[in-house]
Scaffold this active site. Structure first.
Site, PDB file in Angstrom:
ATOM      1  N   CYS A  69       1.284  -5.023  -1.642  1.00  0.00           N
ATOM      2  CA  CYS A  69       2.030  -5.176  -0.389  1.00  0.00           C
ATOM      3  C   CYS A  69       2.996  -4.004  -0.185  1.00  0.00           C
ATOM      4  O   CYS A  69       3.230  -3.193  -1.070  1.00  0.00           O
ATOM      5  CB  CYS A  69       2.790  -6.506  -0.362  1.00  0.00           C
ATOM      6  SG  CYS A  69       4.222  -6.568  -1.460  1.00  0.00           S
ATOM      7  N   HIS A  70       3.572  -3.929   1.001  1.00  0.00           N
ATOM      8  CA  HIS A  70       4.485  -2.842   1.355  1.00  0.00           C
ATOM      9  C   HIS A  70       5.641  -2.731   0.368  1.00  0.00           C
ATOM     10  O   HIS A  70       5.961  -1.639  -0.113  1.00  0.00           O
ATOM     11  CB  HIS A  70       4.996  -3.043   2.782  1.00  0.00           C
ATOM     12  CG  HIS A  70       5.854  -1.931   3.260  1.00  0.00           C
ATOM     13  ND1 HIS A  70       7.233  -2.002   3.220  1.00  0.00           N
ATOM     14  CD2 HIS A  70       5.552  -0.704   3.771  1.00  0.00           C
ATOM     15  CE1 HIS A  70       7.726  -0.868   3.691  1.00  0.00           C
ATOM     16  NE2 HIS A  70       6.735  -0.071   4.040  1.00  0.00           N
TER      17      HIS A  70
END
Length: 131
Positions: A69-70
């Protein structure tokens, strides 16, 4: 008093929780101005508009996300301890809670002011090396 999540980037720090529930760039800019060096970002998930916050914190905790994820990616790029996928971080932590972010074991826990001072001294005395 404690909860767990997925380790996105290892490390262990203590600091003050800063719970961010907005992603409007204008509001984030105002919020970023209030951040201090001991703050740990606590949010549902990060996104590119939050980079100004990430540059000011010493760790990241998110409710959502996994290894790709980011938050996981930017924490590795910035060398920040990070735990993602906690599910309840923004529900149980409040601004200014003193917390220990143990991304070596995937655990976040609230700590007392006495624990904070003790762990802060240990944190300052440890040598950090980026590889």
């Amino acid at each position: 008093k404690s909860f767990s999540g997925t380790i996105a980037n290892k490390g262990k720090v203590v600091g003050r929780a800063r719970v961010v529930r907005v992603d409007n760039p204008n509001k984030l800019s105002d919020i970023a101005e209030t951040f201090e060096k001991d703050d740990i970002l606590v949010t549902g998930m990060t996104n590119p508009t939050m980079i100004m916050l990430v540059k000011k914190v010493k760790g990241i905790i998110t409710d959502e996300g996994g290894a790709a994820c980011h938050a996981a990616i930017i924490s590795r790029e910035a060398g920040l301890p990070c735990i993602v996928g906690c599910s309840i971080a923004t529900l149980i932590l409040e601004d200014d809670d003193l917390i220990e972010l143990d991304a070596n074991n995937g655990i976040v826990r609230r700590i007392t002011p006495q624990e904070f001072e003790k762990l802060k001294k240990l944190e300052k005395s440890s040598v950090k090396v980026k590889l």
